[in-house]
Write an enzyme that holds these catalytic residues in place. Structure first.
Site, mmCIF file in Angstrom:
data_model
loop_
_atom_site.group_PDB
_atom_site.id
_atom_site.type_symbol
_atom_site.label_atom_id
_atom_site.label_comp_id
_atom_site.label_asym_id
_atom_site.label_seq_id
_atom_site.Cartn_x
_atom_site.Cartn_y
_atom_site.Cartn_z
ATOM 1 N N ARG A 15 0.609 -10.497 4.052
ATOM 2 C CA ARG A 15 0.549 -10.114 5.464
ATOM 3 C C ARG A 15 0.274 -8.622 5.666
ATOM 4 N NH1 ARG A 15 6.051 -13.448 6.599
ATOM 5 N NH2 ARG A 15 6.163 -13.216 4.321
ATOM 6 N N THR A 81 10.557 -17.122 -4.178
ATOM 7 C CA THR A 81 11.702 -16.237 -4.435
ATOM 8 C C THR A 81 12.675 -16.825 -5.470
ATOM 9 O OG1 THR A 81 12.659 -17.176 -2.408
ATOM 10 C CG2 THR A 81 11.674 -15.003 -2.223
ATOM 11 N N GLU A 156 13.455 -22.443 6.127
ATOM 12 C CA GLU A 156 12.413 -21.422 6.245
ATOM 13 C C GLU A 156 11.567 -21.647 7.492
ATOM 14 O OE1 GLU A 156 12.049 -18.644 4.440
ATOM 15 O OE2 GLU A 156 13.971 -19.324 3.675
ATOM 16 N N ARG A 334 -0.362 26.526 -1.607
ATOM 17 C CA ARG A 334 -0.253 25.387 -2.524
ATOM 18 C C ARG A 334 -0.023 25.909 -3.923
ATOM 19 N NH1 ARG A 334 -5.822 24.655 -4.499
ATOM 20 N NH2 ARG A 334 -7.013 26.314 -3.519
ATOM 21 N N ASN A 378 -0.755 46.177 2.008
ATOM 22 C CA ASN A 378 -1.497 45.703 3.171
ATOM 23 C C ASN A 378 -2.765 45.025 2.682
ATOM 24 O OD1 ASN A 378 -3.177 45.449 5.464
ATOM 25 N ND2 ASN A 378 -1.885 46.937 6.509
#
Ligand code: UD1
Ligand code: CA
Length: 463
Positions: A15, A81, A156, A334, A378
């Site tokens: 599904r 199951t 079920e 990163r 800077n």
């Protein structure tokens, strides 16, 4: 009493409608953590003697998730199951004790509920205790059929008639079984149902027939039992998990301006008086100290943030930020970046594998990659550290109090010494000694009045 758990995670998850063969349903993430891992984490809190995870479809990924928590067995063909639980027989069938069976697709279950289920099972001397809840929309779940208040069996969805369809008490898919009885019954299981599968839920009626003590344990918060079968349910569960986590931090003393749009991962630690502004993600193994303002529109992953920083419109990964920094708007970091206290980095900058010293300003449009920048430097507008020759990466160092003029490029590897001054627009490919000034650009030549001459020539031509 020995305690075990079996987690069912072999199903395809049809599904979910994924086209990928290597992705199991239980590896879909919520806040960066796979569904299966949420369940395993809840089980981890129970000090069980053994956790066995059954993997199958997309099992290589599922196995990687489950390995750190215990044993893994394979169910090569997904026959239901009940069949999945049978796969754990070689590891468990001869043990005395209680076995919790749960599904890898119910990430909202808490250790508190699981341990309450186990306690109820032990206190009532049950052979089987099943977790149930009463939900508004029971569609898709197994229904609890009771007679005189006692569980008779589970039906079920596919096998429901209209009458059974109207039952709102559902099977959460979590059970505490007497271990030996469980495996005995599994031997007699048949796939006589609409799905032609070996249903674990048919074992319940078998226990009842054997007059073993079966009880249900009803859970107060039905959201916990939600199984994720499709991507809509995945989104609902994600929102619920987000809500729980954010609430916990708010109670702890963290302000959330808009908890709906704040995504805090399960392994993240936040501290009191920090403010999380809208559209902010803090994920991975991140830590955020006291008194920070994070966001709006900020993404932190594996980031360690000290105290009193302001970080907005920023995307920081694998980075450490000390205290009192102002980062962003629009900063990307990163790969191993360290920003020391009091630095100001923002307005379209990128840092990679870089160290920025205390009190250093890096205020506009620069790229600093593979570089160590000292204190009170800077870094002018548009400075680029050219660290890559197409094959290799090189490292540069800018020492304390140096001034790098706007639009300069440092071609790594170079060292710009303490207190030195690089004139704007320079291309530096040699070291600059301390306190020197470097100017590396062609000398400017002005041709008096020539712009006007050119303009007049062009105008004449047009006529
Ligand atoms: C299952 C229960 C249902 C319960 C619901 C709760 C059965 C027959 N039905 O239905 O009563 O209300 O859970 O969420 O048990 N799996 C395997 N191997 C298989 C089939 C499934 O390991 O051959 C795993 C899946 O990966 C999943 C779990 O078992 O994690 C449950 O399977 P799923 O197909 O989602 O069962 P449901 O239809 O939701
Ligand atoms: Ca399910």
């Amino acid at each position: 009493m020995n305690k075990y758990a079996i987690v069912l995670a072999a199903g395809k998850g049809t599904r979910m409608k994924s086209m990928r063969e290597d992705v199991s349903k239980v590896s879909f993430p919520i806040l960066g953590r796979p569904l299966l891992q949420w369940v395993l984490e809840a089980l981890k809190g129970l000090s069980l003697d053994k956790i066995v995870t059954v993997v199958g479809f997309g099992g290589v990924t599922s196995e990687q998730i489950a390995r750190p928590y215990g044993e893994v067995v394979w169910q090569k063909e997904q026959k239901g199951t009940g069949h999945a639980v049978m796969m754990a027989a070689p590891l468990l069938k001869d043990e005395d004790g209680v076995t919790l069976v749960c599904c890898g697709d119910t990430p909202l279950l808490t250790d508190k509920t699981l341990s309450a289920l186990l306690s109820a099972h032990e206190t009532n001397h049950n052979s089987l205790t099943l977790l149930t809840s009463v939900v508004e929309d029971p569609h898709g779940y197994g229904r609890i059929l009771k007679k005189d208040g006692r569980v008779v069996r589970i039906v079920e969805q596919k096998d429901c008639n209209a009458e059974l369809d109207a039952i709102h008490e559902i099977n959460a898919g979590v059970y505490a079984f007497d271990n030996r009885e469980l495996f005995r019954c599994l031997n007699d299981l048949t796939p006589n149902n609409a799905a032609k599968e070996y249903y674990l839920t048919d074992v319940i009626a078998m226990f009842v027939e054997k007059s073993l003590k079966v009880s249900s344990f009803s859970i107060a918060d039905p959201s916990e039992t939600m199984g994720i079968n499709d991507r809509y349910q995945l989104s609902v569960a994600s929102c619920e998990m987000k809500r729980r986590i954010n609430k916990r931090w708010m109670i702890h003393g963290v302000t959330f301006e808009d908890p709906e749009t704040a995504y805090i991962g399960p392994e993240v630690k936040l501290s009191r008086d920090t403010v999380i502004r809208p559209n902010t993600h803090v994920l991975g193994k991140s830590y955020v100290g006291h008194d920070n303002v994070i966001g709006p529109n900020t993404y932190l992953e594996n980031v360690h943030v000290g105290e009193r920083n302001r970080i907005e419109y920023a995307h920081l990964v694998d980075t450490t930020v000390e205290d009192d920094c102002v980062l962003g708007p629009f900063l990307r970091t990163r790969g191993n970046t360290l920003i020391h206290s009091g630095a100001l980095v923002g307005n379209f900058n990128e840092l990679k594998n870089a160290e920025i010293g205390s009190g250093t300003f890096c205020s506009h449009l620069s790229y600093v990659g593979d570089a160590t920048v000292g204190e009170n430097v800077n870094v002018g507008c548009g400075v680029v550290v050219a660290n890559y020759d197409g094959v290799n990466k090189f490292h540069s160092t800018i020492e304390d109090n140096a001034f790098i003029g706007s639009g300069s490029t440092l071609i790594s590897p170079v060292t710009v010494g303490k207190g030195s001054f690089v004139a704007a627009g320079s291309v530096i490919n040699k070291d600059v000694p301390a306190d020197d000034m470097a100017i590396a650009r062609t000398r400017q030549e002005n041709k008096p009045g020539y712009a006007k001459v050119l303009r007049e020539k062009a105008q004449k031509k047009r006529k």
